[in-house]
Design an enzyme around this catalytic site. Structure first.
Site, short mmCIF file in Angstrom:
data_model
loop_
_atom_site.label_atom_id
_atom_site.label_comp_id
_atom_site.label_asym_id
_atom_site.label_seq_id
_atom_site.Cartn_x
_atom_site.Cartn_y
_atom_site.Cartn_z
N HIS A 46 -3.48 -5.95 -43.14
CA HIS A 46 -2.72 -4.70 -42.20
C HIS A 46 -1.88 -5.40 -41.27
O HIS A 46 -1.73 -6.52 -41.19
CB HIS A 46 -3.71 -3.97 -41.49
CG HIS A 46 -4.62 -4.77 -40.47
ND1 HIS A 46 -5.76 -5.25 -40.28
CD2 HIS A 46 -4.19 -5.62 -39.35
CE1 HIS A 46 -6.12 -5.88 -39.42
NE2 HIS A 46 -5.23 -6.03 -38.75
C1 T46 Z 1 -6.39 -7.79 -36.27
C2 T46 Z 1 -7.18 -8.88 -36.72
C3 T46 Z 1 -6.92 -10.09 -36.34
C4 T46 Z 1 -13.07 -1.30 -33.54
O1 T46 Z 1 -13.65 -0.26 -33.28
N1 T46 Z 1 -12.67 -2.17 -32.13
C5 T46 Z 1 -12.10 -3.12 -32.33
O2 T46 Z 1 -11.60 -3.67 -31.10
C6 T46 Z 1 -11.67 -3.72 -33.57
C7 T46 Z 1 -11.12 -5.13 -33.58
C8 T46 Z 1 -12.21 -3.30 -34.91
N2 T46 Z 1 -12.91 -1.90 -34.65
C9 T46 Z 1 -13.42 -1.54 -35.74
C10 T46 Z 1 -12.16 -0.92 -36.80
C11 T46 Z 1 -12.97 -1.16 -38.19
O3 T46 Z 1 -13.69 0.03 -38.41
O4 T46 Z 1 -14.03 -2.37 -36.48
C12 T46 Z 1 -13.85 -2.34 -38.09
C13 T46 Z 1 -13.33 -3.34 -38.68
O5 T46 Z 1 -12.00 -3.92 -38.06
P1 T46 Z 1 -11.04 -4.42 -39.20
O6 T46 Z 1 -11.25 -4.02 -40.55
O7 T46 Z 1 -9.48 -3.91 -38.67
O8 T46 Z 1 -11.27 -5.81 -39.01
P2 T46 Z 1 -10.15 -7.28 -39.42
O9 T46 Z 1 -11.06 -8.37 -39.14
O10 T46 Z 1 -9.53 -6.97 -40.70
O11 T46 Z 1 -9.09 -7.14 -38.26
C14 T46 Z 1 -9.17 -7.59 -37.20
C15 T46 Z 1 -8.65 -6.55 -35.95
O12 T46 Z 1 -9.17 -5.16 -36.39
C16 T46 Z 1 -7.10 -6.30 -36.30
O13 T46 Z 1 -6.36 -5.47 -35.17
O14 T46 Z 1 -5.16 -7.64 -36.15
O15 T46 Z 1 -8.63 -8.82 -36.58
#
Ligand code: T46
Length: 137
Positions: A46
């Site tokens: 993303h």
């Molecule tokens: C990024 C990379 C480096 C939340 O509710 N609160 C939070 O603060 C975060 C970080 C995530 N979430 C929820 C959103 C999704 O439903 O946790 C779930 C997993 O998040 P995501 O699929 O975006 O996770 P990553 O590891 O792909 O990405 C994360 C961060 O979300 C993103 O901002 O830049 O780490």
């Protein structure tokens, strides 16, 4: 790649790594870390519209790929706890776990906001094109 070195303080009882926020040009409003990802696991896929972030791997090794949507793809393996990688807005990023028990620590400029994410690569490319046309006009 914008990688800054954290201050490392050696001590016989252990090392301390210090991050002073002036090193980067934004105030940190949220800190999170990611762990328990199996080796080979890839996260991210993303970009953010406004969020600025600093990625640090305090333990293990995580490969970060940054893509600017204009043909430039850069990879770096964060395997030094004193490396701090800046990831700004409109950078498509992925994080690949290279070692067991690796931890990715993230310092973010703002609170969580799902509407700040661009989660489809085709939407990301459209946004990059729109922004570069806007810059040219
Ligand atoms: C990024 C990379 C480096 C939340 O509710 N609160 C939070 O603060 C975060 C970080 C995530 N979430 C929820 C959103 C999704 O439903 O946790 C779930 C997993 O998040 P995501 O699929 O975006 O996770 P990553 O590891 O792909 O990405 C994360 C961060 O979300 C993103 O901002 O830049 O780490």
């Amino acid at each position: 790649m914008d990688i800054k070195k954290l201050q490392k303080i050696h001590h016989p009882s252990g090392d301390i790594f210090v991050f002073e926020s002036e090193v980067f040009n934004f105030p940190v409003r949220r800190v999170y870390f990611i762990k328990n990802v199996p080796v080979g696991g890839v996260r991210g896929h993303h970009a953010h519209k406004t969020l600025k972030q600093i990625l640090i791997c305090p333990h293990g090794a995580v490969e970060i790929t940054l893509d600017n949507g204009k043909g430039l793809q850069e990879k770096v393996i964060l395997d030094n706890p004193d490396d701090a990688l800046y990831v700004g807005p409109y950078v498509w990023h992925t994080m690949k776990w290279m070692e067991k028990d690796s931890v990715l620590l993230v310092l973010a400029s703002d609170s969580f906001n799902e509407s700040d994410y661009i989660r489809q690569y085709s939407d990301f490319l459209k946004e990059i094109n729109r922004l570069s046309k806007h810059d040219q006009s």
